[in-house]
Design an enzyme around this catalytic site. Structure first.
Site, PDB file in Angstrom:
ATOM      1  N   LYS A  15     106.997  94.724  -8.575  1.00 55.57           N
ATOM      2  CA  LYS A  15     105.828  93.678  -8.797  1.00 55.57           C
ATOM      3  C   LYS A  15     105.077  93.711  -7.366  1.00 55.57           C
ATOM      4  O   LYS A  15     105.042  92.660  -6.833  1.00 55.57           O
ATOM      5  CB  LYS A  15     106.206  92.138  -9.035  1.00 55.57           C
TER       6      LYS A  15
HETATM    7  O1  LIG Z   1     107.070  93.164 -15.264  1.00 55.38           O
HETATM    8  C1  LIG Z   1     108.010  92.989 -15.962  1.00 55.38           C
HETATM    9  O2  LIG Z   1     108.997  93.865 -16.226  1.00 55.38           O
HETATM   10  C2  LIG Z   1     107.858  91.839 -16.473  1.00 55.38           C
HETATM   11  C3  LIG Z   1     106.667  91.057 -16.838  1.00 55.38           C
HETATM   12  C4  LIG Z   1     106.708  89.853 -17.732  1.00 55.38           C
HETATM   13  O3  LIG Z   1     105.473  89.751 -18.191  1.00 55.38           O
HETATM   14  N1  LIG Z   1     107.756  89.052 -18.278  1.00 55.38           N
HETATM   15  C5  LIG Z   1     108.717  89.988 -17.925  1.00 55.38           C
HETATM   16  O4  LIG Z   1     109.964  89.486 -18.517  1.00 55.38           O
HETATM   17  N2  LIG Z   1     109.144  91.027 -17.022  1.00 55.38           N
HETATM   18  C6  LIG Z   1     110.285  91.596 -16.788  1.00 55.38           C
HETATM   19  O5  LIG Z   1     111.080  92.149 -18.065  1.00 55.38           O
HETATM   20  C7  LIG Z   1     112.533  91.628 -18.032  1.00 55.38           C
HETATM   21  C8  LIG Z   1     112.648  90.730 -19.171  1.00 55.38           C
HETATM   22  O6  LIG Z   1     113.921  90.710 -19.066  1.00 55.38           O
HETATM   23  P1  LIG Z   1     114.836  90.004 -20.516  1.00 55.38           P
HETATM   24  O7  LIG Z   1     114.064  88.708 -20.949  1.00 55.38           O
HETATM   25  O8  LIG Z   1     116.232  89.781 -20.013  1.00 55.38           O
HETATM   26  O9  LIG Z   1     114.548  90.959 -21.480  1.00 55.38           O
HETATM   27  C9  LIG Z   1     112.686  90.958 -16.782  1.00 55.38           C
HETATM   28  O10 LIG Z   1     113.087  91.978 -15.633  1.00 55.38           O
HETATM   29  C10 LIG Z   1     111.449  90.392 -16.088  1.00 55.38           C
HETATM   30  O11 LIG Z   1     111.506  90.338 -14.747  1.00 55.38           O
END
Ligand SMILES: O=C(O)c1cc(=O)[nH]c(=O)n1[C@@H]1O[C@H](COP(=O)(O)O)[C@@H](O)[C@H]1O
Length: 267
Positions: free
Chosen positions: A93
């Site tokens: 990010k």
């Molecule tokens: O950029 C990202 O990957 C991201 C964007 C977003 O809007 N929401 C989001 O959850 N993420 C990332 O996606 C992953 C979600 O993780 P889980 O919720 O464990 O599946 C994490 O690494 C967050 O940082």
């Protein structure tokens, strides 16, 4: 990895699963602390257990940066271990003025040869363009995120639409469908149709399924296009499906479960 190859991989595996290696050292099974790099040993086992169902791995750099130098070493070893036919995402990010953004691009495209890096577009065109200069590398730009905070700015009115709509269409004009993807949260189900109206052809990285409650079928039905063009990320629900000696087997089962949910979308 270029667009065509990524699409071929997705079709070959009949999967658009991206496994998120958000390896929180406080959550990995204790027996791994007998090794000299518990984070890498954890990731290695997860990759071995899930790679048959997976077309992408997303390494959230925050979990490695928090460990300082050792974390960066574990991250580099993990990236190196990922099979070369699987797409890699540095979820860093990043975003800054041009000359600094060039350093970020160098970090995650050269020093650590990821296929792609997530980018925050708040600072505008000169903060994103440096990530669009590398052949077969991708900027995955935050468009409409999965978190509650998306209501603070992204879903606020801007001109004759919402701010995130302006971000999608403006950023889409800076690059192409061959070097720009967008992050769209699976939790934003009411907006998925609108997103595809605005950017029908771009790949979408879609986090929020699993631990955040997003729904895989809604995402697949609404966001897939003729090239599939989606990568659905699942991190905690797969890598921490278990927390004992059997953690890898449980991760494999969880990944296979998500994979099975995707199969029907491939004719
Ligand atoms: O950029 C990202 O990957 C991201 C964007 C977003 O809007 N929401 C989001 O959850 N993420 C990332 O996606 C992953 C979600 O993780 P889980 O919720 O464990 O599946 C994490 O690494 C967050 O940082």
């Amino acid at each position: 990895m270029n667009r065509q190859t990524l699409i071929e991989q997705i079709r070959k595996k009949k999967s658009f699963l991206c496994v998120g290696l958000d390896t929180d050292i406080t959550k990995i099974p204790t027996h791994l602390f007998a090794t000299d790099d518990p984070v890498f040993e954890f990731n290695k086992a997860i990759i071995d257990a899930t790679k048959d169902h997976t077309v992408a791995y997303k390494i959230n750099t925050a979990f490695y940066e928090a460990q300082g130098l050792k974390g960066w070493i574990s991250m580099g070893k993990t990236l190196d271990y990922i099979p070369k036919d699987i797409f890699t995402i540095a979820d860093a990010k990043r975003g800054d003025i041009g000359n600094t953004a060039e350093q970020y691009a160098k970090t995650f495209f050269d020093t650590y040869p990821y296929d792609s890096v997530t980018v925050a577009p708040y600072m505008g065109k000169d903060s994103v363009e440096p990530f669009l200069q590398f052949p077969n590398k991708w900027a995955i730009v935050l468009g409409l995120t999965s978190n509650k905070g998306s209501h603070d700015f992204q879903l606020q009115p801007s001109g004759d639409g919402l701010l995130y709509e302006k971000v999608l269409t403006t950023v889409a004009s800076w690059g192409s469908v061959d070097n720009t993807m967008f992050v769209i949260g699976a939790t934003q189900k009411d907006q998925l149709e609108r997103v595809r109206q605005l950017i029908p052809d771009h790949f979408l990285l879609i986090p929020g399924v699993g631990a955040q409650g997003g729904d895989m079928d809604t995402v697949a039905k609404t966001a897939m296009n003729k090239d599939v063009s989606i990568l659905v990320n699942v991190s905690r629900a797969i890598i921490f499906a278990g927390n004992g000696m059997e953690f890898a087997e449980q991760a494999a089962k969880a990944a296979a479960g998500y994979g099975a949910q995707m199969k029907p979308y491939f004719k």
